[in-house]
Design an enzyme around this catalytic site. Structure first.
Site, PDB file in Angstrom:
ATOM      1  N   HIS A 158       1.965   2.146   8.002  1.00 61.91           N
ATOM      2  CA  HIS A 158       0.763   1.535   8.791  1.00 61.91           C
ATOM      3  C   HIS A 158       1.181   0.046   9.381  1.00 61.91           C
ATOM      4  CE1 HIS A 158       0.182  -0.234   5.054  1.00 61.91           C
ATOM      5  NE2 HIS A 158      -0.102  -1.466   5.618  1.00 61.91           N
ATOM      6  N   HIS A 172       2.030   2.045  -3.518  1.00 62.30           N
ATOM      7  CA  HIS A 172       0.996   2.678  -3.989  1.00 62.30           C
ATOM      8  C   HIS A 172       0.971   3.994  -3.927  1.00 62.30           C
ATOM      9  CE1 HIS A 172      -0.345  -1.189  -5.601  1.00 62.30           C
ATOM     10  NE2 HIS A 172      -0.980  -1.507  -4.670  1.00 62.30           N
ATOM     11  N   THR A 187       0.893  -0.884   0.217  1.00 58.68           N
ATOM     12  CA  THR A 187      -0.081  -0.161  -0.265  1.00 58.68           C
ATOM     13  C   THR A 187       0.908   1.281   0.167  1.00 58.68           C
ATOM     14  OG1 THR A 187      -1.460  -1.278   1.400  1.00 58.68           O
ATOM     15  CG2 THR A 187      -1.894   1.241   1.294  1.00 58.68           C
TER      16      THR A 187
HETATM   17 ZN   LIG Z   1       0.157  -3.414   5.022  1.00 61.42          ZN
END
Ligand SMILES: [Zn+2]
Ligand SMILES: [Zn+2]
Length: 342
Positions: free
Chosen positions: A63, A43, A40
């Site tokens: 995260h 991205h 992520t």
């Molecule tokens: Zn992740």
């Protein structure tokens, strides 16, 4: 505090100074010690369609992390300053149908840290207490920051019964390798990993996968037939998220086998369902995230048992200032887990 943010709708990131965030009554303030790079984050760095359609700028991203609690909101009773925690990145609403039936990880109003709310590529992060996993003292912050992706591997295999089975995992990125390790620990007769990166294939071999196939060098279907006595794999785990791989992956499945789909495809896929699923009477499972907190307990037990060592999967660590190099290495898909140390 030093932080890596996304503030422009173009490729890249910005290393900057932010004030230490204020926490809400049900939040923790965490001094981040280790934060891992996830797909992520790539991205978001690239600012592709996935990112631009979901994310409001500016955003503090990242995260997957672990750190020390330095402040707690007034409603928080279960954690205190000095506790070491890892973050569950799916933030559940707590009251929808899914949240009230043990399925918080697929909450219908779910928010994701570092996507819908500020994340953790910074010295401090706000963590809703409901998403805090207390780290066992024997688990390092670096390994703690990878418990979230490790949990995906654990959750993926938990859909199946790998004991005595032939398991093939498409993808030897970190989650693919975690899935291969968990399959082996779960008693699989044989575990096969597939990737197209030499480095990732080498890492899978090094971490104990029985057979590793480089799809650029061998015919995977032929090799799987050879390795399984013509039977095919009992369990296929798809982690590449590559639209071109799905049909080839499920051709390796034996009739009556199980398919676990975890990798995220960039759009609708064409899948020969008649031959790969219906005629095979295949069972197909979708997997996302980790069951709260079932998967985390299992992941912790596996780590504490010493039967899986996930530390070699962390192949690189970087300072946050070196984010360009770290994210570009991550997007090359040739490394294991990449972790920022703070
Ligand atoms: Zn992740
Ligand atoms: Zn919910």
């Amino acid at each position: 505090m030093k932080a890596l943010i996304k503030d422009k709708p173009v490729r890249g990131g910005t290393f900057t100074d932010l004030s230490i965030p204020r926490i809400g009554d049900s939040d923790l303030l965490v001094k981040v010690h280790a934060a891992a790079i996830c797909g992520t984050d790539i991205h978001i760095y690239q600012w592709n369609e996935y990112a631009s359609s979901r994310i409001k700028l500016p955003l503090l991203f990242g995260h997957e992390y672990a750190g020390e609690v330095v402040d707690v909101g007034k409603n928080v009773t279960t954690l205190k300053r000095g506790d070491r925690v890892a973050a569950e990145t799916h933030v559940p609403c707590g009251h929808c149908y899914q949240c009230t039936t043990g399925l918080q990880h697929i909450c219908r109003d779910m928010k994701i840290l570092g996507v819908h709310m500020d994340g953790a590529f910074a010295e401090y992060a706000v963590l809703p207490a409901v998403c805090a996993w207390k780290l066992d003292p024997s688990i390092s912050y670096e390994v703690g920051s990878t418990m979230e992706p490790f949990g995906i591997g654990v959750h993926a295999l938990s859909k199946t019964k790998p004991v005595g089975k032939k398991v093939i995992v498409f993808g030897c990125g970190p989650i693919g390798i975690y899935a291969q390790m968990v399959a082996k620990l779960s008693g699989a007769e044989v575990v096969i990993g597939v990737d197209v990166s030499q480095e990732r294939c080498a890492l899978a071999r090094q971490t104990g996968t029985d057979f590793v196939l480089n799809a650029r060098e061998v015919n995977v279907l032929e090799e799987v037939n050879r390795l399984t006595g013509g039977q095919g794999a009992d369990i296929v785990v798809e982690l590449t998220g590559n639209r071109g791989v799905l049909n080839d992956a499920t051709k390796t499945l034996r009739r009556g086998g199980e398919v676990v789909l975890v990798g995220l495809f960039s759009g609708p896929v064409e899948w020969d369902l008649v031959n790969n699923v219906i005629y095979k009477e295949a069972n197909v499972y979708g997997v996302t995230g980790r069951i709260m907190w079932d998967t985390w307990w299992t992941a912790q037990s596996i780590l504490l048992s010493g039967k899986i060592d996930v530390s070699p999967v962390i192949t690189h660590t970087f300072e946050l200032t070196d984010f360009d190099r770290a994210l570009q290495l991550a997007e090359s898909a040739t490394a294991g887990k990449i972790v920022f140390k703070l």
